[in-house]
Design an enzyme around this catalytic site. Structure first.
Site, PDB file in Angstrom:
ATOM      1  CE  LYS A  82      30.901  -0.143  32.969  1.00 23.57           C
ATOM      2  NZ  LYS A  82      31.525   0.138  31.640  1.00 23.57           N
ATOM      3  CB  SER A 157      35.069  -0.337  32.320  1.00 23.49           C
ATOM      4  OG  SER A 157      34.054   0.258  31.522  1.00 23.49           O
ATOM      5  CB  SER A 181      33.952  -0.374  28.472  1.00 24.65           C
ATOM      6  OG  SER A 181      35.115   0.323  28.829  1.00 24.65           O
TER       7      SER A 181
END
Length: 488
Positions: A82, A157, A181
């Site tokens: 990420k 996220s 997330s």
């Protein structure tokens, strides 16, 4: 082995084939890069694909396997990171046009541990700006889309990681979870996601959200997540809040099952009002299946009040701090929604923030007491299937304007710092994934993984070979910024 077969392989299968010299890391990485090139225009899951370095690392891995001398537990296994996490040689943009384009000078701890074990890094995945919401769109990369339905978000996220995990564009995927997330996108895409106990996976640089923030695996199988956690959970002196003990091999005992465990099933946590009927039915059916596995399942709530105000105080105050660190002249380039919650966050005082931290500790103690009576807690993961792409909340208005309202099951367990996993458990009538959450006592990540694997043994997780409704032609992202560096 053709592309279709490679696309179905998990890390465990890849490593077995490498060991027998029946498959090469070069072939695997080449196949992944080819599929990214085909699928990326529709899903928009990557900020950057580092194809040259990935192929070079794959060739080095191939040479080691040819000699029968693999570097470590992940030699030749493709991974993604990420874009909130540093990877040496690549910038960390955090979904924002306001962040530096300067490449990171060193790997974050979890990345370093995977590199030491021979992992091949494919690229960095998309996220909303600074991870502020449970959806996945940002000023930097535009809208990321859910492979099950391109009109829907994969969640956030860690949304790019979830979309990539579902399509096996990389086999192990590293996400972060500050209020859900990892688990939100895992639920929306039907992959497995684990938020480990706080501190099990070291982090550096430290998250602005501090004690709420966890790093964890997103994978197609529980076994792959156990393998990944066994690597990324190793200590790192840069994180002074992380555990200083080596992680166990979480694959050991993974299949021991849940017989005689005391398991609580809480469909609404005592305060959730809006729960989609498809989600409730699928999660209830999944919870009931634990009795088939020999567990003692009882419907009971954990006994805490709705902690939304508590989370809001911390989340909004920290968001204000993040925005205040951006030069005022650059804030016009930021997500307007993020700017709004930062403005709200400025109204909280230091006393408010410290009081919230005290209440957080009280909530954690409530759950410690609860786990004296119950080994595990089961809940639905998200009360609705994947919402529309590009929005913060469903357009029908039932959750208002705040994304926290449609994710009430996730953030309580960031506040308490205990391990929690999102486990795929079926589909809505519209064909979107539904998930069950498994919550364990602090530092019992092994127990959460065991329970997830036991359920997976009864109901293997569905996979997807290509995005549904894929247009199969290249198109630009919705909002391509001048410095957009994604693989196109």
């Amino acid at each position: 082995m053709d592309s279709t077969e490679i696309a179905e392989l998990d890390a465990e299968a890849l490593l077995a084939l490498y060991r027998r010299k029946a498959l090469s890391p070069v072939a695997v990485v080449a196949d992944i890069l080819d599929r990214i090139a085909r699928f990326e225009p529709d899903i928009n899951a990557f900020v950057r694909v580092d194809a040259d370095r990935a192929m070079a690392d794959a060739r080095a891995s191939e040479a080691r396997w040819a000699k029968g001398a693999p570097k470590g537990l992940l030699d030749g296994v493709p991974v993604t990171i990420k874009d909130l996490i540093d990877v040496e040689g690549l910038p960390t943009r955090k979904g924002s046009l306001t962040t530096p384009r300067t490449p990171a000078s060193r790997d974050a701890p979890a990345v370093a541990r995977m590199r030491e074990q021979g992992a091949v890094f494919v690229g960095k995945t998309t996220m909303p700006e600074f991870g502020w919401i449970g959806a996945c769109h940002s000023p930097l990369t535009g809208v990321t889309r859910n492979p099950w339905d391109l009109s829907r978000t994969p969640g956030g996220s860690s949304g790019g990681a979830a979309a990539a995990a579902l399509l096996n564009l990389g086999v192990l995927h590293l996400g972060t979870d500050g209020a859900g997330s990892v688990r939100i996108p895992a639920a929306f895409t039907g992959v497995f996601g684990l938020k480990p106990s706080y501190g099990r996976v070291p982090a550096y640089p430290a998250s602005a959200f501090n004690v709420l923030a966890h790093l964890g695996p997103m994978t197609r199988t529980v076994t792959d997540a156990a393998l990944m956690l066994s690597v990324i959970g190793a200590p790192d002196a840069r994180d002074t809040t992380a555990w200083n003990t080596p992680p166990p091999d979480y694959r050991i005992g993974l299949c021991d099952g849940v017989a005689n465990l005391r398991i609580a099933w809480s469909p609404r946590l005592g305060y959730v009002r809006d729960l989609d009927a498809d989600v409730e039915a699928a999660a209830a059916k999944a919870a009931a299946r634990f009795t088939e596995l020999g567990a003692i399942v009882e419907e009971v709530d954990p006994g805490f009040a709705d902690p939304t105000d508590l989370l809001r105080t911390i989340w909004y105050a920290v968001s204000a701090t993040i925005v205040d660190g951006v030069p005022a002249a650059e804030r016009a380039e930021m997500d307007p929604g993020f700017l709004r919650i930062a403005e709200a966050g400025r109204r909280y005082s230091l006393a408010d923030y410290l009081a919230a931290q005290g209440r957080r500790v009280e909530l954690a103690q409530t759950m410690i007491d609860f786990h004296d009576r119950y080994d595990l807690l089961l809940t639905p993961q998200i009360p609705v299937p994947a919402i529309e792409a590009g929005v913060v909340t469903p357009p029908d208005g039932r959750f208002g304007e705040e994304w926290l309202a449609w994710s009430p099951y996730t953030y309580p367990f960031n506040l308490t710092q205990q391990p929690a996993a999102s486990v795929p458990c079926g589909f809505s009538q519209s064909g979107l994934p539904v998930a069950l959450q498994i919550v364990g006592p602090p530092r019992r990540d092994d127990l959460v993984l065991r329970a997830a694997r036991a359920y997976e043994s009864l109901a293997p997780f569905a996979t997807l070979a290509a995005p549904r409704g894929q247009k199969r032609k290249r198109r630009p992202p919705e909002r391509p910024p001048p410095d957009f560096d994604a693989f196109r």
